[in-house]
Design an enzyme around this catalytic site. Sequence first.
Site, PDB file in Angstrom:
ATOM      1  N   LEU A  73     -34.968 -66.849  86.502  1.00 11.97           N
ATOM      2  CA  LEU A  73     -35.223 -66.191  85.226  1.00 11.97           C
ATOM      3  C   LEU A  73     -34.302 -64.982  85.159  1.00 11.97           C
ATOM      4  O   LEU A  73     -34.084 -64.304  86.168  1.00 11.97           O
ATOM      5  CB  LEU A  73     -36.688 -65.739  85.132  1.00 11.97           C
ATOM      6  CG  LEU A  73     -37.738 -66.843  84.981  1.00 11.97           C
ATOM      7  CD1 LEU A  73     -39.137 -66.276  85.189  1.00 11.97           C
ATOM      8  CD2 LEU A  73     -37.634 -67.504  83.603  1.00 11.97           C
ATOM      9  N   ASP A  74     -33.759 -64.692  83.971  1.00 16.77           N
ATOM     10  CA  ASP A  74     -32.836 -63.567  83.877  1.00 16.77           C
ATOM     11  C   ASP A  74     -33.580 -62.232  84.011  1.00 16.77           C
ATOM     12  O   ASP A  74     -34.808 -62.187  84.066  1.00 16.77           O
ATOM     13  CB  ASP A  74     -31.991 -63.636  82.599  1.00 16.77           C
ATOM     14  CG  ASP A  74     -32.814 -63.501  81.322  1.00 16.77           C
ATOM     15  OD1 ASP A  74     -33.766 -62.698  81.309  1.00 16.77           O
ATOM     16  OD2 ASP A  74     -32.503 -64.179  80.327  1.00 16.77           O
ATOM     17  N   LEU A  75     -32.820 -61.149  84.055  1.00 19.90           N
ATOM     18  CA  LEU A  75     -33.359 -59.824  84.361  1.00 19.90           C
ATOM     19  C   LEU A  75     -34.568 -59.456  83.514  1.00 19.90           C
ATOM     20  O   LEU A  75     -35.604 -59.014  84.037  1.00 19.90           O
ATOM     21  CB  LEU A  75     -32.252 -58.776  84.186  1.00 19.90           C
ATOM     22  CG  LEU A  75     -32.649 -57.311  84.405  1.00 19.90           C
ATOM     23  CD1 LEU A  75     -33.037 -57.078  85.851  1.00 19.90           C
ATOM     24  CD2 LEU A  75     -31.513 -56.379  83.983  1.00 19.90           C
ATOM     25  N   SER A  88     -36.428 -61.427  81.541  1.00 20.78           N
ATOM     26  CA  SER A  88     -37.454 -62.457  81.342  1.00 20.78           C
ATOM     27  C   SER A  88     -38.530 -62.336  82.415  1.00 20.78           C
ATOM     28  O   SER A  88     -38.284 -61.868  83.524  1.00 20.78           O
ATOM     29  CB  SER A  88     -36.827 -63.853  81.387  1.00 20.78           C
ATOM     30  OG  SER A  88     -35.913 -64.017  80.319  1.00 20.78           O
ATOM     31  N   ARG A 107     -32.080 -67.478  75.154  1.00 20.14           N
ATOM     32  CA  ARG A 107     -31.557 -66.333  74.396  1.00 20.14           C
ATOM     33  C   ARG A 107     -30.361 -66.755  73.534  1.00 20.14           C
ATOM     34  O   ARG A 107     -30.225 -66.332  72.385  1.00 20.14           O
ATOM     35  CB  ARG A 107     -31.172 -65.207  75.351  1.00 20.14           C
ATOM     36  CG  ARG A 107     -32.373 -64.635  76.108  1.00 20.14           C
ATOM     37  CD  ARG A 107     -32.014 -63.455  76.983  1.00 20.14           C
ATOM     38  NE  ARG A 107     -33.150 -63.041  77.779  1.00 20.14           N
ATOM     39  CZ  ARG A 107     -34.140 -62.263  77.352  1.00 20.14           C
ATOM     40  NH1 ARG A 107     -34.103 -61.790  76.110  1.00 20.14           N
ATOM     41  NH2 ARG A 107     -35.151 -61.950  78.143  1.00 20.14           N
TER      42      ARG A 107
END
Length: 239
Positions: free
Chosen positions: A101-103, A105, A185
């Site tokens: 998961l990105d930063l 999220s 996103r």
Amino acid sequence: MRLNKFISLCGVASRRGADELIKALKVSVNGKVVEDLGRQVENSDIVEVEGKRLFPPKKTTVLAFHKPAGCVCTCKDPQNRETVYDYLPPGYKGLKYIGRLDLQSRGLLLFTDSGELAHRLTLPKYKIMRHYLVWTDSPVKKSDAEKLIEGVELEEGIQGFAEAVFFEEGCIELVLSEGKNREIRKMMAAIGYEIEDLQRIAYADIDLGELKSGDYRELSDKEIQKLKERLNSTTVLVR
């Protein structure tokens, strides 16, 4: 244990699939072909499927973790930011995360010590579903949500698809079968929306449930076995 259970635990096939292998006379125990579906075996028995020996499986560990926003999915961050491993005790540091998961999220992140399990849960061709709740700067129109199902361009030559979109109170739920970098996103930006919050609530058959932010739990043997059987029965599809 029953022979079909042993074969299933070794990751070769589901129990039903193991029965089919036995019926096809492709399974032998201690050098003799087995025809009895109810055959019992011990760990000391030599079990072979089509001439390939199976070994008693080691215990598999799978961890469900509720990733907070603001920490990164990596072991060591060159910028010295907080990582997901900072939330885990030393005994879990060797586990590999599945589906980053990105930063910014948050939500469900799985860890495991099984390379095969991680492989099957990650590759797009296995069509493993991920569920996300998405809050945007303005309500998503149905016509725009339909574009996500049809597919939108993320960058030249690359498209993003949602398998399903559900409208929830104050947000939408997206179901995806892939996990490209910042895919959601980019998809939402492609149809004119900015994401204010993004949470993964399920991966394969594992739900986030009541797990609080920053907390984790080990999946039970029963949950892991169910997950393996689910993967063994999954049809490989190519878009």
